[in-house]
Design an enzyme around this catalytic site. Sequence first.
Site, PDB file in Angstrom:
ATOM      1  N   LYS A  70      49.678 -42.776  43.456  1.00 18.81           N
ATOM      2  CA  LYS A  70      48.916 -41.791  42.676  1.00 18.81           C
ATOM      3  C   LYS A  70      48.546 -42.423  41.348  1.00 18.81           C
ATOM      4  O   LYS A  70      49.383 -43.033  40.699  1.00 18.81           O
ATOM      5  CB  LYS A  70      49.814 -40.565  42.423  1.00 18.81           C
ATOM      6  CG  LYS A  70      49.134 -39.463  41.644  1.00 18.81           C
ATOM      7  CD  LYS A  70      48.511 -38.460  42.581  1.00 18.81           C
ATOM      8  CE  LYS A  70      47.492 -37.578  41.911  1.00 18.81           C
ATOM      9  NZ  LYS A  70      46.150 -38.157  41.764  1.00 18.81           N
ATOM     10  N   LYS A  94      56.376 -42.846  36.155  1.00 23.78           N
ATOM     11  CA  LYS A  94      56.033 -41.484  35.717  1.00 23.78           C
ATOM     12  C   LYS A  94      56.275 -40.471  36.847  1.00 23.78           C
ATOM     13  O   LYS A  94      56.875 -39.416  36.635  1.00 23.78           O
ATOM     14  CB  LYS A  94      54.570 -41.433  35.261  1.00 23.78           C
ATOM     15  CG  LYS A  94      54.226 -40.162  34.513  1.00 23.78           C
ATOM     16  CD  LYS A  94      52.770 -40.098  34.084  1.00 23.78           C
ATOM     17  CE  LYS A  94      52.438 -41.102  33.005  1.00 23.78           C
ATOM     18  NZ  LYS A  94      51.156 -40.798  32.331  1.00 23.78           N
ATOM     19  N   LYS A 106      46.729 -47.307  40.558  1.00 25.53           N
ATOM     20  CA  LYS A 106      45.705 -47.222  39.515  1.00 25.53           C
ATOM     21  C   LYS A 106      44.477 -47.970  39.997  1.00 25.53           C
ATOM     22  O   LYS A 106      44.586 -48.894  40.823  1.00 25.53           O
ATOM     23  CB  LYS A 106      46.210 -47.863  38.214  1.00 25.53           C
ATOM     24  CG  LYS A 106      45.576 -47.308  36.973  1.00 25.53           C
ATOM     25  CD  LYS A 106      46.190 -45.974  36.589  1.00 25.53           C
ATOM     26  CE  LYS A 106      45.553 -45.349  35.399  1.00 25.53           C
ATOM     27  NZ  LYS A 106      46.267 -44.147  34.946  1.00 25.53           N
ATOM     28  N   ASP A 146      40.427 -40.868  34.803  1.00 22.95           N
ATOM     29  CA  ASP A 146      41.134 -41.500  33.681  1.00 22.95           C
ATOM     30  C   ASP A 146      40.060 -41.869  32.669  1.00 22.95           C
ATOM     31  O   ASP A 146      38.945 -41.338  32.748  1.00 22.95           O
ATOM     32  CB  ASP A 146      41.898 -42.732  34.202  1.00 22.95           C
ATOM     33  CG  ASP A 146      43.040 -43.136  33.295  1.00 22.95           C
ATOM     34  OD1 ASP A 146      42.764 -43.626  32.190  1.00 22.95           O
ATOM     35  OD2 ASP A 146      44.213 -42.970  33.673  1.00 22.95           O
ATOM     36  N   THR A 190      48.590 -31.522  30.363  1.00 28.73           N
ATOM     37  CA  THR A 190      49.322 -32.614  29.697  1.00 28.73           C
ATOM     38  C   THR A 190      49.846 -32.155  28.337  1.00 28.73           C
ATOM     39  O   THR A 190      51.030 -32.348  28.015  1.00 28.73           O
ATOM     40  CB  THR A 190      48.435 -33.862  29.579  1.00 28.73           C
ATOM     41  OG1 THR A 190      47.905 -34.154  30.868  1.00 28.73           O
ATOM     42  CG2 THR A 190      49.228 -35.056  29.085  1.00 28.73           C
ATOM     43  N   ASN A 221      41.801 -34.180  24.718  1.00 35.99           N
ATOM     44  CA  ASN A 221      42.418 -33.251  25.672  1.00 35.99           C
ATOM     45  C   ASN A 221      43.900 -33.025  25.387  1.00 35.99           C
ATOM     46  O   ASN A 221      44.347 -31.881  25.253  1.00 35.99           O
ATOM     47  CB  ASN A 221      42.209 -33.796  27.100  1.00 35.99           C
ATOM     48  CG  ASN A 221      42.945 -32.970  28.120  1.00 35.99           C
ATOM     49  OD1 ASN A 221      44.078 -33.273  28.460  1.00 35.99           O
ATOM     50  ND2 ASN A 221      42.334 -31.894  28.580  1.00 35.99           N
ATOM     51  N   SER A 362      48.298 -32.586  38.826  1.00 38.22           N
ATOM     52  CA  SER A 362      47.491 -33.226  39.877  1.00 38.22           C
ATOM     53  C   SER A 362      48.186 -33.094  41.234  1.00 38.22           C
ATOM     54  O   SER A 362      47.549 -32.865  42.256  1.00 38.22           O
ATOM     55  CB  SER A 362      47.309 -34.717  39.583  1.00 38.22           C
ATOM     56  OG  SER A 362      46.288 -34.897  38.649  1.00 38.22           O
TER      57      SER A 362
HETATM   58  P1  NAD Z   1      40.534 -38.071  24.884  1.00 35.48           P
HETATM   59  O1  NAD Z   1      39.519 -39.139  25.063  1.00 35.48           O
HETATM   60  O2  NAD Z   1      40.243 -36.685  25.327  1.00 35.48           O
HETATM   61  O3  NAD Z   1      40.940 -37.979  23.332  1.00 35.48           O
HETATM   62  C1  NAD Z   1      41.282 -39.087  22.563  1.00 35.48           C
HETATM   63  C2  NAD Z   1      41.337 -38.620  21.115  1.00 35.48           C
HETATM   64  O4  NAD Z   1      41.840 -39.677  20.322  1.00 35.48           O
HETATM   65  C3  NAD Z   1      39.975 -38.248  20.543  1.00 35.48           C
HETATM   66  O5  NAD Z   1      40.111 -37.146  19.669  1.00 35.48           O
HETATM   67  C4  NAD Z   1      39.593 -39.487  19.742  1.00 35.48           C
HETATM   68  O6  NAD Z   1      38.697 -39.202  18.677  1.00 35.48           O
HETATM   69  C5  NAD Z   1      40.957 -39.886  19.209  1.00 35.48           C
HETATM   70  N1  NAD Z   1      41.069 -41.265  18.774  1.00 35.48           N
HETATM   71  C6  NAD Z   1      40.684 -42.395  19.397  1.00 35.48           C
HETATM   72  N2  NAD Z   1      40.980 -43.462  18.659  1.00 35.48           N
HETATM   73  C7  NAD Z   1      41.585 -42.985  17.544  1.00 35.48           C
HETATM   74  C8  NAD Z   1      42.138 -43.586  16.389  1.00 35.48           C
HETATM   75  N3  NAD Z   1      42.141 -44.905  16.223  1.00 35.48           N
HETATM   76  N4  NAD Z   1      42.684 -42.780  15.443  1.00 35.48           N
HETATM   77  C9  NAD Z   1      42.697 -41.441  15.592  1.00 35.48           C
HETATM   78  N5  NAD Z   1      42.193 -40.819  16.663  1.00 35.48           N
HETATM   79  C10 NAD Z   1      41.651 -41.587  17.614  1.00 35.48           C
HETATM   80  O7  NAD Z   1      41.859 -38.642  25.570  1.00 35.48           O
HETATM   81  P2  NAD Z   1      43.099 -37.829  26.151  1.00 35.48           P
HETATM   82  O8  NAD Z   1      42.838 -37.510  27.571  1.00 35.48           O
HETATM   83  O9  NAD Z   1      43.496 -36.762  25.187  1.00 35.48           O
HETATM   84  O10 NAD Z   1      44.199 -38.982  26.152  1.00 35.48           O
HETATM   85  C11 NAD Z   1      44.897 -39.366  24.970  1.00 35.48           C
HETATM   86  C12 NAD Z   1      46.077 -40.250  25.365  1.00 35.48           C
HETATM   87  O11 NAD Z   1      46.915 -39.555  26.280  1.00 35.48           O
HETATM   88  C13 NAD Z   1      45.710 -41.565  26.065  1.00 35.48           C
HETATM   89  O12 NAD Z   1      46.679 -42.529  25.733  1.00 35.48           O
HETATM   90  C14 NAD Z   1      45.842 -41.205  27.549  1.00 35.48           C
HETATM   91  O13 NAD Z   1      46.078 -42.340  28.354  1.00 35.48           O
HETATM   92  C15 NAD Z   1      47.060 -40.306  27.489  1.00 35.48           C
HETATM   93  N6  NAD Z   1      47.199 -39.395  28.640  1.00 35.48           N
HETATM   94  C16 NAD Z   1      46.257 -38.465  28.927  1.00 35.48           C
HETATM   95  C17 NAD Z   1      46.450 -37.596  29.990  1.00 35.48           C
HETATM   96  C18 NAD Z   1      45.475 -36.511  30.302  1.00 35.48           C
HETATM   97  O14 NAD Z   1      45.772 -35.702  31.196  1.00 35.48           O
HETATM   98  N7  NAD Z   1      44.355 -36.400  29.599  1.00 35.48           N
HETATM   99  C19 NAD Z   1      47.612 -37.697  30.785  1.00 35.48           C
HETATM  100  C20 NAD Z   1      48.566 -38.652  30.476  1.00 35.48           C
HETATM  101  C21 NAD Z   1      48.355 -39.501  29.387  1.00 35.48           C
END
Ligand code: NAD
Length: 428
Positions: A70, A94, A106, A146, A190, A221, A362
Amino acid sequence: MAEEKNPFEMAQAQFDHVAEQMNLEPSVRNMLRWPMREFRFQIPVRMDDGSIEVFFGFRVQHNDARGPAKGGIRFAANETLDTVRALATWMTWKCAVADIPLGGGKGGVVVDPASLTTGEKERLCRGWIDAVWKVIGPRNDVPAPDVGTTPQMMGWMMDEYSKLKGEYTPGVITGKPVGSGGSLGRTAATGFGVVIHIREAMKHLKMPSAGKTASIQGFGNVAQYAAINFIEMLQGKVISVSSWDRTDRCAYTFTKEDGIDPYFLQSITDQYGTIDKEEAAAAGYKVEDGDAWLKKDVDVLIPAAREGVITEDNVEQISEQVAILAEGANGPTTLEADAVLKKRGVFLIPDFLCNSGGVTCSYFEQVQNDMNYYWSEEEVLSKLDQKMSKAFKAVLQMSLEKNLFMRDAAYWVAIASVERAMRLRGWL
Ligand code: NAD
């Protein structure tokens, strides 16, 4: 400045560190240090101007002893096989720590998705499936969105797979749009999970949650739903959030000492998580530099933006008041910074435990696809709460029993679970 590390070498080093503590047999180490299967393929795509462009795609299945692999598919210009290998390895841990019956996988494509038209994106998504459809499926490997991929793209991929199989197969991919096999609750999952872990950590630390403060990096998100739930579920206060400004090419922190309003901020945030700084300032938010979120006098810090942001260079700037560091993002803290946090007694909720709400939801999506019966959002979130609380308790217990840092304890729980599954299946 710390040198940029190869992510797969980092994933292997983390594994080796805990494998050593666990005194894991060499045969088990050899099996788990490397992915079981790797696919690299070409995807020729007819572009809108009639030319054919060839893209490189990957799918890596790290380990599927506990169930089908996954993990997401990333469309990124800097995608490499080693990045995909590392992320597939982390997915194995995870899924194991969240105790969902899935393994780690992945995928990716070397492409900047913003450079493609909608039609080109659709053909690339369908081409990715054409290349791997024989090695994925609801019973062997289930991709998801992703970085750089969206629910709409998952819809095209599911459609292509269903056409090739000759039957509607929604369970081949998760993160689909609601109404096309997607699950309610996935968008919030999340960030909601991050806050369940914070709630459990506070119970353990005997810290009443009402009135406690948090500062969050990011407003995408994960960060948005972490903020909403920190305020609504825990009656806490979020002092600041931050975001990347694509026009100014730098990050800003948005602060309100009496607490941000996440719904107002959502209304002035674009689809990429960028907050409109003029509108925020007009509404009374203090707009500070991108690092300010880290230095706030708060009880909880939530990095929820990107990897490698808490390092040996800035870890000392974290306030003495911070009791909990909840890693919403993947890999936000370097090993050097970990050592400092450990010495200071900051309670860490490690990434692959803290943000496992997404993959768990998921998994619920797959279950609903299999049944062809869909749950309400309340039902999804209540099941998620149970899963997350149980996962937290298992890691905490391991940490207390063996006197381990929470990150090492999470690895220990995950590796032991995968090893057990391999033994039960007669692989060892
Ligand atoms: P996203 O793209 O929706 O949001 C990312 C946010 O980070 C945005 O607000 C962006 O402006 C901000 N950002 C980027 N670079 C930055 C910086 N240098 N300083 C400050 N803010 C910054 O992404 P997401 O889905 O919220 O994911 C965020 C993290 O969580 C990632 O590491 C992702 O791998 C991890 N993650 C996400 C999920 C999911 O379900 N969305 C699940 C597990 C892990």
